[in-house]
Design a protein around this motif. Structure first.
Motif: not given
Lengths: 202, 281
Positions: A93-94, A147-148, A150-151
């Motif tokens: 997660s970022a 989460a979004l 990190s994609k």
């Protein structure tokens, strides 16, 4: 307005960005937060004792910038500390961390060539002044959307300070990483203008 | 009748709860975020609320923590008086659960051993644990991992009795306004009123673990919760602090008796990732 930009983020790029623009960044960005910034300052302090202050590097900047662990000229720095990556993934997660904790350090780095900051939350007047002085930009990424975000990160490499764990300096390759221009190179501040626009009397 | 609970059972549950809390929000939070995305007036605010929905889906499907700040683990352990624990010390069993959950769940280790020396403990322990003794032969565990973007924006006010309910309202509004974009709005606002200095802070933290769809049972407190939510959403801060009509999803207020000379108020801000998991063993 939606815009797509690629790194490095030069003054030609920042002058076209306005507070409120929705921007997708592609290219290389560097990750550093509290503990890494503290070390940057120690490295710079030490170097300052050794260099003649007016010595310049190839970019025409103060040579001091060259002692930092990544090329600072026109760099974008993401204030972030990721969760550990699961196997086969570049990162966990970022999402962004609160930028105000880096306010103490940001003006010095902007003066040495850094062009963009990515984080969330308010900045001090000293940072806003440094943004204007250096034609830089402050972007906000959506806090709590780790989460979004990190994609959009395709690759992550350790640059240095691995001992800091989640606070290590990373080099990321990002694709269409979504951010909003909060403070532009003229000093316009979306946090102030947008809140006024939607504030209602009670 | 005394009931024996093995502490390894406690460890196992806490381990699972750490992973669950960081990947799935409770149903009430999920509903509140959906409702907010429908009602938000600002186009950018709406876009951000939709991204938060998308974020939750990705988190659950791909097992990526909802937020990279997977928090410091706060645990409420309500222990039935008829329970006897068999095995390691309960505190060690709880911390072992946190240790295993944060390692096995690929969660970020954000705890430093000393507030000044700041060396990471590398396993996210110790947790902050609040024990209470209750009736019965069960143990109710509430795990609430708390991120510090919003924790840093929380405040305590030692008001005077003469400040009254207006003083309380002002304290809540000031805290939310100062928090602004830093606390990752839309926020959940936990408020504690009464008790002592430390009790009101605990009340505020407990208020955050209440459902955001339920109000206080005390009529004037329920009214206050509704009024404050309305007023906070008129501040204009909006999702991400980028302007809008959704600054908070809920205001939860807990109260407790206090001293004749005091009116303590604590405002504990939580971001939209208001995580809490409850299990009864």
């Amino acid at each position: 307005m939606d815009k797509h930009i690629a790194t490095p983020i030069t003054a030609e790029v920042t002058k076209e960005l306005h507070a409120g623009d929705y921007v997708y960044i592609s290219g290389t960005i560097y990750v550093a937060r509290d503990a890494a910034h503290k070390r940057f300052m120690e490295v710079l302090d030490k170097a300052e004792e050794q260099f003649v202050p007016e010595q310049q590097n190839e970019a025409g900047r103060n040579k001091l910038a060259d002692v930092l662990p990544f090329p600072l000229e026109n760099a974008a720095v993401y204030y972030m500390g990721p969760s550990p990556a699961r196997e086969g993934r570049p990162i966990g997660s970022a999402g962004p961390t609160t930028a105000s904790r880096m306010d103490k350090y940001a003006p010095r780095l902007l003066d040495l060539g850094q062009k963009a900051m990515i984080g969330k939350g308010k900045r001090t007047q000293a940072v806003i002044d440094a943004i204007v002085r250096n034609q830089a930009v402050y972007f906000a990424a959506v806090g709590g959307a780790g989460a979004l975000l990190s994609k959009c990160i395709k690759k992550s490499d350790l640059v240095c300070y691995g001992d800091l764990g989640a606070e290590a300096v990373l080099k990321l390759e990002v694709e269409d990483f979504p951010v909003v221009v909060v403070i532009d190179c003229e000093g316009n501040n979306l946090y102030e203008t947008a809140v006024k626009k939607y504030a209602q009397e009670t | 009748m005394i009931r024996t609970i093995k502490t390894e059972e406690v460890t196992k549950n806490i381990r699972e709860m750490c992973i669950e809390a960081n990947h799935y929000l409770s149903r009430d939070m999920d509903n509140a975020l959906k409702k907010a995305a429908d009602s938000e007036q600002a186009p950018l605010g709406k876009k951000i609320l939709c991204q938060l929905q998308e974020n939750l889906i990705i988190a659950g499907e791909d097992m990526i923590p909802i937020c990279q700040d997977t928090g410091m683990a706060v645990i409420f352990a309500e222990i039935g008086q008829e329970v006897h624990f068999d095995g390691m010390l309960l505190e060690e069993a709880l911390n072992e659960g946190v240790r295993q959950g944060y390692r096995e769940g690929f969660l970020r280790k954000s705890v430093v051993k000393d507030p000044i020396l700041r060396e990471n403990t590398k396993d996210n322990t110790p947790a902050v644990i609040h024990y209470s003794m209750v009736e019965g032969d069960k143990v109710k565990l509430t795990l609430a991992p708390k991120g510090f973007g919003s924790e840093n924006m929380s405040r305590i006010f030692m008001l005077k009795p003469a400040d009254g309910i207006e003083g309380v309202k002002q304290a809540i509004l000031t805290t939310v306004e100062d928090a602004g974009p830093n606390a990752c709005p839309p926020m959940v606002v936990g408020v504690g009123i009464g008790g002592t200095f430390e009790k009101c802070a605990l009340l505020a933290k407990q208020a955050l673990t209440r459902s955001v769809e339920e109000h206080s049972q005390i009529p004037y407190v329920k009214d206050l919760e509704e009024e404050m939510l309305r007023k906070i959403n008129c501040l204009g801060i909006g999702p991400g602090g980028l302007g809008g009509t959704t600054t908070a999803l809920a205001v939860n207020i807990n109260t407790y008796p206090t001293h004749i000379a005091g009116l303590p108020v604590a405002v504990n801000i939580c971001c939209h990732v208001n995580r809490h998991v409850v299990r009864v063993i």
